[in-house]
Design a protein around this motif. Structure first.
Motif, PDB file in Angstrom:
ATOM      1  N   LYS A  49       0.842  -1.194   0.000  1.00  0.00           N
ATOM      2  CA  LYS A  49       0.000   0.000   0.000  1.00  0.00           C
ATOM      3  C   LYS A  49       0.876   1.242   0.000  1.00  0.00           C
ATOM      4  O   LYS A  49       1.953   1.250   0.591  1.00  0.00           O
ATOM      5  N   LEU A  94      -4.753  -2.709  -7.348  1.00  0.00           N
ATOM      6  CA  LEU A  94      -5.783  -3.607  -6.823  1.00  0.00           C
ATOM      7  C   LEU A  94      -6.944  -2.858  -6.173  1.00  0.00           C
ATOM      8  O   LEU A  94      -8.098  -3.256  -6.313  1.00  0.00           O
ATOM      9  N   TYR A  95      -6.614  -1.785  -5.438  1.00  0.00           N
ATOM     10  CA  TYR A  95      -7.630  -0.984  -4.737  1.00  0.00           C
ATOM     11  C   TYR A  95      -7.273   0.486  -4.852  1.00  0.00           C
ATOM     12  O   TYR A  95      -6.100   0.853  -4.801  1.00  0.00           O
ATOM     13  N   ASP A 136      -8.387   3.781  -2.749  1.00  0.00           N
ATOM     14  CA  ASP A 136      -9.063   4.193  -1.511  1.00  0.00           C
ATOM     15  C   ASP A 136      -9.981   3.107  -0.970  1.00  0.00           C
ATOM     16  O   ASP A 136     -11.129   3.364  -0.607  1.00  0.00           O
ATOM     17  N   GLY A 137      -9.488   1.888  -0.951  1.00  0.00           N
ATOM     18  CA  GLY A 137     -10.228   0.767  -0.371  1.00  0.00           C
ATOM     19  C   GLY A 137     -11.247   0.117  -1.279  1.00  0.00           C
ATOM     20  O   GLY A 137     -11.858  -0.877  -0.915  1.00  0.00           O
ATOM     21  N   GLU A 138     -11.439   0.652  -2.478  1.00  0.00           N
ATOM     22  CA  GLU A 138     -12.409   0.087  -3.423  1.00  0.00           C
ATOM     23  C   GLU A 138     -11.695  -0.773  -4.458  1.00  0.00           C
ATOM     24  O   GLU A 138     -10.756  -0.319  -5.115  1.00  0.00           O
ATOM     25  N   SER A 139     -12.149  -2.016  -4.585  1.00  0.00           N
ATOM     26  CA  SER A 139     -11.526  -2.946  -5.524  1.00  0.00           C
ATOM     27  C   SER A 139     -11.647  -2.426  -6.951  1.00  0.00           C
ATOM     28  O   SER A 139     -12.689  -1.916  -7.367  1.00  0.00           O
ATOM     29  N   THR A 140     -10.575  -2.595  -7.717  1.00  0.00           N
ATOM     30  CA  THR A 140     -10.559  -2.157  -9.111  1.00  0.00           C
ATOM     31  C   THR A 140     -10.892  -3.289 -10.082  1.00  0.00           C
ATOM     32  O   THR A 140     -10.894  -3.078 -11.288  1.00  0.00           O
ATOM     33  N   SER A 141     -11.187  -4.474  -9.570  1.00  0.00           N
ATOM     34  CA  SER A 141     -11.356  -5.651 -10.435  1.00  0.00           C
ATOM     35  C   SER A 141     -12.465  -5.488 -11.467  1.00  0.00           C
ATOM     36  O   SER A 141     -12.392  -6.083 -12.538  1.00  0.00           O
ATOM     37  N   ARG A 164     -12.339   7.829  -9.830  1.00  0.00           N
ATOM     38  CA  ARG A 164     -12.149   7.487  -8.417  1.00  0.00           C
ATOM     39  C   ARG A 164     -10.887   8.177  -7.884  1.00  0.00           C
ATOM     40  O   ARG A 164     -10.873   8.689  -6.775  1.00  0.00           O
ATOM     41  N   THR A 203      -3.603   0.299  -3.180  1.00  0.00           N
ATOM     42  CA  THR A 203      -3.056  -1.019  -2.890  1.00  0.00           C
ATOM     43  C   THR A 203      -2.636  -1.589  -4.231  1.00  0.00           C
ATOM     44  O   THR A 203      -3.436  -1.670  -5.163  1.00  0.00           O
TER      45      THR A 203
END
Length: 124
Positions: free
Chosen positions: A8, A54-55, A57-62, A72, A83
């Motif tokens: 991170k 991957l994230y 601000d804590g939101e998954s980018t998948s 975002r 992350t």
């Protein structure tokens, strides 16, 4: 294939953050860092070219499209938390390097040679 190292970073703003994204659900590619500004906030925090995002601000980018990820990041204001993951080979170096050719196309390379033309796509 090597191990995945996840980490991170917290970047203090305001923007610019000093990196360029590539990929997203609309490109059928994971979001990743395609370019760093030398001396920029991301480079100083240890972000690497080719690292997967991957994230945000804590939101998954998948399931994020490229523009959703950009929006975002813009919405983060003065603090951006990412992350990321870094694929490493046995030498501890990133396995793939992103390059930009003279036509402005992005491609994956190994020892500065394209792996194949199907990996090329335009910057957004």
């Amino acid at each position: 294939m090597g191990d995945m190292e996840s980490y991170k970073v917290m970047l203090n703003g305001p923007a610019p953050w000093g990196f360029r994204l590539q990929g997203g659900k609309d490109f059928s590619m994971p979001l990743s860092i395609s370019r760093l500004t030398p001396g920029g906030k991301a480079a100083q925090a240890g972000v690497g070219v080719g690292d997967w995002v991957l994230y945000i601000d804590g939101e998954s980018t998948s399931s994020m499209t490229h523009i959703e990820a950009q929006n975002r990041i813009r919405a983060c204001g003065d603090r951006l938390c990412l992350t990321l993951s870094r694929a490493q080979n046995h030498l501890g170096k990133p396995q793939k390097i992103c390059q930009t050719n003279l036509e402005g196309k992005t491609f994956y390379s190994k020892k500065d040679k394209p792996l194949c033309k199907s990996h090329a796509f335009s910057h957004v």
